[in-house]
Write a protein that holds these residues in place. Structure first.
Motif: not given
Length: 365
Positions: A212, A219, A268-269, A261-262, A265, A215, A9, A226, A208, A223
């Motif tokens: 992790y 997420l 990452i998701y 930040l959104s 994430f 986290v 990620e 997110v 995070c 989801r």
């Protein structure tokens, strides 16, 4: 303690953030090249503005990654020689590129003019490489606060840092500066440098990195939230940009905190679900630091060349993006073949795509 492995990620975060920064600056370059009436009016200009605003998460992502990796790699104490190594590979390139950008940005090449430009770039972070000063502040914050952040409630720390961050940025976003040269400079860009303006990214990245795996579970549980948050927060960015016209169009805005930040994430998701990591993602990620340092210098060169107006704004943007990206990679590659090169434009480390780099939790005794 097991060997710490790389995280897919993070490659994606670097890759996407790097391209976002270069495209955003390519748009800026094209806007300044074409006639004001072409760049400021019409539906085409509105589209460019929306694209530009959507890309402003780039620098916050790089700042976030720096503390994430620090918290993940050194959950207890940083190793001996940690700061010395960062000075060599981050601060020295910062000093070199600050001088380079002084020559690029100086209106007149005089001893006085260049000296002032160099001093402002180095000590005030008055160039595109300013983010390195923020990263160094994060290093010292991590060393000083690590023992306390391990004890304090993450929720309390994160919420408190968010309030502090928002209040700090609100001062410079919404309050008119005093009528002095120094105050106007601080209100224009000087406030970017103190870590307070990035504190929320620091605390979120810290926890995070420490937790992790939790986290990722969080997420996955949320989801839907997110996935839709980048859209909701970007709508907020658009509203602020159109209604509160005095707010600067930069990543240092209060609405950009939640949006950035959104996006982090969301990336990452989504990328945590991918089974493979494309070679191009690892390649660009490996060169991302050098690209960040160099690309704006090449954009300045492209701007000086004055391409013909008939090529059009969007062709210019795409061309400037591709050329600045490729030239940054080429120059970084050849300079890194010299022993001194990594101290000028940043070290590169090419990862081979044969392995699917995944997280392996670090066990701390």
């Amino acid at each position: 303690m097991s060997k710490n492995k790389l995280i897919n990620e993070l490659f994606w975060l670097r890759f996407i953030a790097c391209l976002a920064v270069v495209v955003g600056h390519a748009i800026q370059t094209s806007e300044s090249h074409f006639l004001p009436d072409d760049s400021a009016l019409g539906i085409s200009a509105e589209i460019r503005q929306v694209i530009y605003l959507s890309l402003l998460f780039g620098t916050p992502v790089f700042v976030f990654i720096s503390e994430f990796l620090l918290a993940k790699s050194y959950p207890v104490n940083v190793p001996k020689g940690f700061i010395k190594k960062r000075v060599q590979y981050l601060l020295v390139p910062y000093l070199f590129m600050s001088v380079v950008y002084a020559f690029i940005e100086a209106e007149v090449w005089s001893v006085k003019g260049l000296s002032l430009e160099i001093a402002m770039n180095i000590f005030l972070g008055d160039s595109t490489v300013y983010f390195i000063l923020i990263i160094f502040q994060f290093y010292f914050l991590h060393i000083i606060l690590n023992r306390y952040l391990n004890k304090w409630s993450p929720k309390v720390v994160i919420v408190s840092s968010f309030i502090i961050n928002v209040v700090y940025l609100s001062i410079f976003n919404f309050i008119k500066s005093p009528d002095t040269v120094y105050a106007q400079y601080i209100w224009q860009k000087g406030y970017w440098i103190p870590f307070v303006g990035w504190l929320f990214y620091f605390t979120v990245a810290y926890y995070c990195g420490k937790h992790y795996s939790e986290v990722l579970k969080f997420l996955n549980r949320h989801r839907l939230f997110v996935i839709i948050m980048p859209v909701i927060t970007f709508m907020l960015v658009l509203v602020v940009s159109k209604v509160l016209v005095t707010v600067p169009w930069s990543s240092k805005r209060i609405d950009m905190i939640l949006y950035s930040l959104s996006v982090i994430f969301f990336i990452i998701y989504v990328t945590s679900k991918l089974k493979t990591l494309p070679s191009i993602v690892m390649f660009i990620s490996s060169y991302s630091f050098s690209i960040y340092l160099l690309h704006k210098a090449f954009l300045a060169l492209i701007k000086v060349m004055h391409p013909p107006e008939w090529i059009g704004m969007y062709v210019y943007i795409i061309s400037a993006f591709i050329l600045s990206l490729l030239l940054s990679i080429i120059v970084s590659y050849f300079l890194n073949r010299l022993s001194i090169g990594k101290y000028l434009v940043g070290a590169i480390k090419i990862y081979k795509p044969k392995a699917n780099y995944k997280l392996e939790e670090k066990k701390v005794s």
